[in-house]
Scaffold this active site. Structure first.
Site, PDB file in Angstrom:
ATOM      1  N   SER A   3       0.759  -1.093  -0.075  1.00 21.52           N
ATOM      2  CA  SER A   3      -0.124   0.101  -0.038  1.00 21.52           C
ATOM      3  C   SER A   3       0.781   1.314  -0.011  1.00 21.52           C
ATOM      4  CB  SER A   3      -0.679  -0.001   1.322  1.00 21.52           C
ATOM      5  OG  SER A   3      -0.036  -0.182   2.429  1.00 21.52           O
ATOM      6  N   PHE A  26      -6.454  -6.440   9.600  1.00 24.47           N
ATOM      7  CA  PHE A  26      -6.478  -6.682   8.028  1.00 24.47           C
ATOM      8  C   PHE A  26      -5.093  -7.194   7.680  1.00 24.47           C
ATOM      9  CE2 PHE A  26     -10.616  -5.326   6.666  1.00 24.47           C
ATOM     10  CZ  PHE A  26     -10.702  -4.329   7.528  1.00 24.47           C
ATOM     11  N   ASN A  86       4.359 -13.896   8.703  1.00 23.62           N
ATOM     12  CA  ASN A  86       3.621 -12.553   8.460  1.00 23.62           C
ATOM     13  C   ASN A  86       2.162 -12.551   8.983  1.00 23.62           C
ATOM     14  OD1 ASN A  86       3.713  -9.764   7.890  1.00 23.62           O
ATOM     15  ND2 ASN A  86       2.458 -10.182   6.010  1.00 23.62           N
ATOM     16  N   SER A 140     -11.569 -15.512   5.325  1.00 23.67           N
ATOM     17  CA  SER A 140     -11.936 -15.657   4.154  1.00 23.67           C
ATOM     18  C   SER A 140     -12.648 -16.904   3.838  1.00 23.67           C
ATOM     19  CB  SER A 140     -10.555 -15.897   3.223  1.00 23.67           C
ATOM     20  OG  SER A 140     -10.755 -16.249   1.971  1.00 23.67           O
ATOM     21  N   TYR A 189      -1.681 -19.749   2.532  1.00 24.88           N
ATOM     22  CA  TYR A 189      -2.482 -18.554   2.528  1.00 24.88           C
ATOM     23  C   TYR A 189      -3.773 -19.087   3.363  1.00 24.88           C
ATOM     24  CZ  TYR A 189      -6.197 -15.229   1.921  1.00 24.88           C
ATOM     25  OH  TYR A 189      -7.201 -14.467   2.328  1.00 24.88           O
ATOM     26  N   LYS A 208      -5.508 -18.622   7.376  1.00 23.22           N
ATOM     27  CA  LYS A 208      -6.671 -17.938   7.839  1.00 23.22           C
ATOM     28  C   LYS A 208      -7.392 -19.107   8.819  1.00 23.22           C
ATOM     29  CE  LYS A 208      -6.582 -14.108   5.698  1.00 23.22           C
ATOM     30  NZ  LYS A 208      -6.259 -12.961   6.701  1.00 23.22           N
TER      31      LYS A 208
HETATM   32  C1  WQD Z   1     -11.923 -15.601  -9.440  1.00 22.67           C
HETATM   33  C2  WQD Z   1     -12.373 -16.256 -10.515  1.00 22.67           C
HETATM   34  C3  WQD Z   1     -10.661 -17.555 -11.560  1.00 22.67           C
HETATM   35  C4  WQD Z   1      -8.426 -14.051 -12.848  1.00 22.67           C
HETATM   36  C5  WQD Z   1      -9.032 -15.280  -4.412  1.00 22.67           C
HETATM   37  C6  WQD Z   1      -8.583 -15.976  -2.897  1.00 22.67           C
HETATM   38  C7  WQD Z   1      -9.396 -15.332  -1.848  1.00 22.67           C
HETATM   39  C8  WQD Z   1      -9.244 -13.905  -1.860  1.00 22.67           C
HETATM   40  C9  WQD Z   1      -9.946 -13.572  -3.223  1.00 22.67           C
HETATM   41  C10 WQD Z   1      -7.673 -12.952  -0.331  1.00 22.67           C
HETATM   42  C11 WQD Z   1     -11.881 -17.654 -10.580  1.00 22.67           C
HETATM   43  C12 WQD Z   1     -11.091 -16.567 -12.578  1.00 22.67           C
HETATM   44  C13 WQD Z   1      -9.282 -14.808 -12.481  1.00 22.67           C
HETATM   45  C14 WQD Z   1      -8.080 -13.995 -14.265  1.00 22.67           C
HETATM   46  C15 WQD Z   1      -9.750 -15.783 -14.636  1.00 22.67           C
HETATM   47  N1  WQD Z   1      -8.132 -13.586  -1.885  1.00 22.67           N
HETATM   48  N2  WQD Z   1     -10.027 -15.768 -13.184  1.00 22.67           N
HETATM   49  N3  WQD Z   1      -8.747 -14.983 -14.867  1.00 22.67           N
HETATM   50  O1  WQD Z   1      -9.722 -17.361  -6.699  1.00 22.67           O
HETATM   51  O2  WQD Z   1     -12.043 -16.559  -6.218  1.00 22.67           O
HETATM   52  O3  WQD Z   1     -10.109 -16.070  -4.540  1.00 22.67           O
HETATM   53  O4  WQD Z   1      -9.096 -14.225  -4.116  1.00 22.67           O
HETATM   54  O5  WQD Z   1      -8.529 -12.854   0.325  1.00 22.67           O
HETATM   55  O6  WQD Z   1      -8.928 -15.911  -0.492  1.00 22.67           O
HETATM   56  O7  WQD Z   1      -8.677 -17.436  -3.016  1.00 22.67           O
HETATM   57  O8  WQD Z   1     -10.525 -14.712  -6.743  1.00 22.67           O
HETATM   58  O9  WQD Z   1     -10.393 -13.109  -8.484  1.00 22.67           O
HETATM   59  O10 WQD Z   1      -8.532 -14.739  -8.425  1.00 22.67           O
HETATM   60  O11 WQD Z   1     -10.691 -15.409  -9.167  1.00 22.67           O
HETATM   61  O12 WQD Z   1     -10.662 -16.545 -15.336  1.00 22.67           O
HETATM   62  O13 WQD Z   1      -7.124 -13.417 -14.844  1.00 22.67           O
HETATM   63  O14 WQD Z   1     -11.837 -15.475 -11.666  1.00 22.67           O
HETATM   64  O15 WQD Z   1     -10.551 -18.813 -12.054  1.00 22.67           O
HETATM   65  O16 WQD Z   1     -13.065 -18.444 -11.380  1.00 22.67           O
HETATM   66  P1  WQD Z   1     -10.584 -16.389  -5.997  1.00 22.67           P
HETATM   67  P2  WQD Z   1      -9.862 -14.480  -8.341  1.00 22.67           P
END
Ligand code: WQD
Length: 339
Positions: A37, A82, A101, A126, A151, A155
């Site tokens: 950040s 956070f 961390n 999460s 990760y 949690k």
């Molecule tokens: C969402 C969907 C991908 C990128 C993760 C962590 C979770 C939280 C949020 C921290 C999936 C698809 C993604 C791309 C794609 N993180 N996708 N092309 O994986 O549900 O959750 O991030 O707290 O803990 O697990 O989120 O946004 O990475 O993916 O098709 O370039 O979008 O396959 O289906 P996710 P995401």
């Protein structure tokens, strides 16, 4: 005014929560090590609320610094925690960085809270703790499954540490908020998501592609057992999510909690597929998004969306903002950041 510590308060969800806390009249002190950040976020918070929160650059891995901080701020009534590393893929490559961390820092903070006459603690958890849930929508009673990444494991372990501590420290009460997929930005475009490097998450990748920073979006698989073949997630507007933290904190400060440790799922209760998110973006932005279907991403679950009954009925909170609203706010923010 109750003084509240927000660790990671200059981050994406943290900064939006600080705005809502200040709007509610709390005095906020932020700890952030600026690893993911920037101090400029303080200007955005001030521009929105008219108030600048206290800020101390501090790395929570430095135990002595954490102790010194709490000696100075011994009037803290609550903590919203956070600060943590949160990239799933990176955690697989660097497990020890994540365990240090995300876990050691939690222990140091809880040890300081134990010394206070009373403390309310809100933990950023999460839906990843559920893995691929057997039943949808997902309730808080869904079994916590074997973590798919260090990760996610941090949690799960974090929640257990807090639950065990609340059992034996009568002055401490806590709520773990299990986020689904936070997206979007404050309507003012003064704050938003600032992913460093190539975005791992879907929505910032979409907005950066539309801005021409990325050639095209890769959709990770369209051969899943879902209506359009792409994965389903519960995308929650970050402002709705931020407001839930203020409600949860108030619940503890007013002693309305039903036990010393509670968990709540924070989602809209509605699942959206990757292609539905793309369509939402095209609808609100008026832009055609360039994307291609590629192979599945390792570790992705098929579908996750929240059962919001407990948050709605017990916490007294529900989302107000739509997917379209969130996508438009993300797009407005992206254009502002690149202007
Ligand atoms: C969402 C969907 C991908 C990128 C993760 C962590 C979770 C939280 C949020 C921290 C999936 C698809 C993604 C791309 C794609 N993180 N996708 N092309 O994986 O549900 O959750 O991030 O707290 O803990 O697990 O989120 O946004 O990475 O993916 O098709 O370039 O979008 O396959 O289906 P996710 P995401």
């Amino acid at each position: 005014m109750n003084k509240i510590l927000v660790t990671g308060g200059l981050g994406f969800i943290g900064s939006h929560t600080v705005v809502e806390l200040q709007n509610e009249g709390y005095q906020v002190v932020i700890i952030d090590n600026l690893s993911n950040s920037s101090e400029k976020v303080l200007d955005g918070i001030t521009a929105i609320t008219g108030k600048t929160p206290l800020f101390e650059k501090l790395d929570l891995r430095e135990k002595a610094d954490v102790e010194k901080f709490f000696k100075k701020h011994n009037d803290i009534k609550g903590v919203i925690h956070f600060a943590a590393s949160k990239a799933v893929g990176e955690s697989v490559q660097e497990p020890l960085l994540y365990y240090e961390n995300n876990i050691s820092t939690l222990v140091y903070i809880l040890k300081e809270l134990k010394k206070l006459p009373a403390a309310s603690f809100i933990f950023s958890s999460s839906c990843t703790v559920y893995g691929q849930a057997d039943e949808l929508p997902i309730t808080e009673n869904a079994p916590v499954k074997m973590a798919e990444s260090p990760y996610g494991n941090t949690k799960q372990i974090g929640e257990e540490i807090i639950a065990d501590t609340c059992k034996v420290v009568p002055s401490l009460k806590a709520i773990a908020l299990r986020y689904f997929n936070p997206i979007g930005a404050h309507e003012s475009t003064e704050i938003g998501e600032l992913p460093i490097g190539v975005p791992q998450n879907l929505v910032p990748f979409i907005t950066q592609t539309a801005m021409g920073l990325r050639d095209e979006l890769s959709v990770f698989g369209d051969d899943y057992p879902t209506p359009d073949g792409t994965c389903i997630r519960d995308y929650i507007h970050v402002v709705d999510l931020a407001k839930a933290h203020v409600v949860a904190l108030g619940r503890l400060l007013k002693g309305e909690n039903k036990s010393s440790y509670e968990t709540f799922n924070l989602g809209t209760g509605k699942g959206s597929s990757v292609l539905e998110v793309v369509n939402s973006f095209e609808r609100v932005s008026g832009k055609k998004l360039k994307y291609k279907i590629v192979g599945r991403r390792e570790g992705d679950i098929i579908s996750a969306y929240a059962d919001t009954t407990k948050a709605n009925d017990d916490l007294g909170w529900k989302t107000q903002l739509s997917l379209d609203n969130a996508m438009l706010s993300a797009w407005n923010w992206e254009q502002k950041v690149r202007s």
